[in-house]
Design a protein around this motif. Structure first.
Motif, short mmCIF file in Angstrom:
data_model
loop_
_atom_site.label_atom_id
_atom_site.label_comp_id
_atom_site.label_asym_id
_atom_site.label_seq_id
_atom_site.Cartn_x
_atom_site.Cartn_y
_atom_site.Cartn_z
N HIS A 152 -38.61 16.39 -86.77
CA HIS A 152 -37.04 16.74 -86.82
C HIS A 152 -37.01 17.34 -88.45
N ALA A 191 -35.93 11.02 -75.97
CA ALA A 191 -37.24 10.52 -76.60
C ALA A 191 -38.08 11.63 -76.59
N LEU A 192 -39.34 11.39 -77.22
CA LEU A 192 -40.18 12.48 -77.47
C LEU A 192 -40.99 12.56 -76.23
N ASP A 193 -41.25 11.77 -75.45
CA ASP A 193 -41.92 11.97 -74.32
C ASP A 193 -41.00 12.17 -73.06
N GLU A 229 -41.31 8.01 -89.30
CA GLU A 229 -41.62 7.98 -87.62
C GLU A 229 -41.72 9.08 -87.20
N GLU A 230 -42.36 9.49 -86.37
CA GLU A 230 -43.03 10.87 -85.92
C GLU A 230 -41.64 11.69 -85.50
N LYS A 231 -40.74 11.08 -84.45
CA LYS A 231 -39.59 11.94 -84.24
C LYS A 231 -38.93 12.48 -85.61
N GLU A 232 -38.65 11.58 -86.57
CA GLU A 232 -38.01 11.99 -87.92
C GLU A 232 -38.73 13.17 -88.47
N ARG A 251 -41.55 16.36 -77.51
CA ARG A 251 -42.67 16.58 -78.59
C ARG A 251 -43.06 17.77 -78.94
N LEU A 264 -40.40 20.43 -79.89
CA LEU A 264 -40.19 20.41 -81.40
C LEU A 264 -41.60 20.98 -82.14
N ILE A 309 -32.31 16.27 -79.45
CA ILE A 309 -33.32 15.75 -80.03
C ILE A 309 -32.88 14.06 -80.52
N ARG A 310 -31.58 14.07 -81.10
CA ARG A 310 -31.12 12.71 -81.09
C ARG A 310 -31.07 11.91 -79.79
#
Length: 167
Positions: free
Chosen positions: A16, A117-119, A10-13, A133, A136, A113-114
């Motif tokens: 990170h 949300a990215l947005d 996934e993008e966030k993972e 995002r 990061l 980060i946890r």
């Protein structure tokens, strides 16, 4: 052991883990050095290994905590009084102090980060609206840039090379 960005994660993972790889490389490059070596100025501007770690701790707290309206805890420098104070290790600051500060900064950043949300949006120190995002990506670039500096300083100190612990 070296962390790997998932090839299909996934993008966030993925973002990170990319950040964590560079954070870990910075800390690995300090291993086996004594206090004098960690503090030794290696450039005309006085750049040293511990100063880079202190700077990265401040950057993580600033971007991941302040940007999103979260508490940073005490900072071991005052950029308003001296814009280079985050790069300098003071005589009263121990290696343990700087490493604890960086660990606290990483933990605070990881919490943000946890939880976001990215947005999700925040306001940077310069007044720009930025997403998690963007932060990061920015911080991965920042840490990678300084990990490169750490690589060079380490090689100048004792000849140590490599970008990640392969064991």
């Amino acid at each position: 052991m070296e962390k790997r960005v998932p090839f299909t994660g996934e993008e966030k993972e993925s973002l990170h883990v990319a950040l964590d790889r560079h954070r870990d490389a910075v800390l690995w490059k300090l291993e086996g050095l004594d206090d004098e070596q960690l503090r030794r100025p290696m450039t005309p501007s006085g750049t040293n290994l511990l100063g880079l770690v202190k700077h990265l701790g401040g950057a993580e707290l600033g971007w991941f905590r302040e940007t999103f309206g979260r508490e940073t805890g005490p900072m071991p420098f005052d950029l308003d009084a001296d814009e280079m104070s985050d790069m300098r290790v003071e005589p009263h600051e121990s290696t343990a102090d700087i490493l604890e500060f960086y660990a606290r900064a990483r933990a605070g950043a990881d919490e943000t980060i946890r939880e976001l949300a990215l947005d999700d949006l925040g306001t940077s120190w310069s007044g720009n609206t930025v997403s998690l995002r963007w932060v990061l990506i920015h911080m991965t670039t920042e840490v990678a840039r300084h990990a490169g500096h750490v690589d060079i300083l380490r090689e100048l100190i004792d000849g140590g090379t490599g970008d990640h612990n392969r064991s």
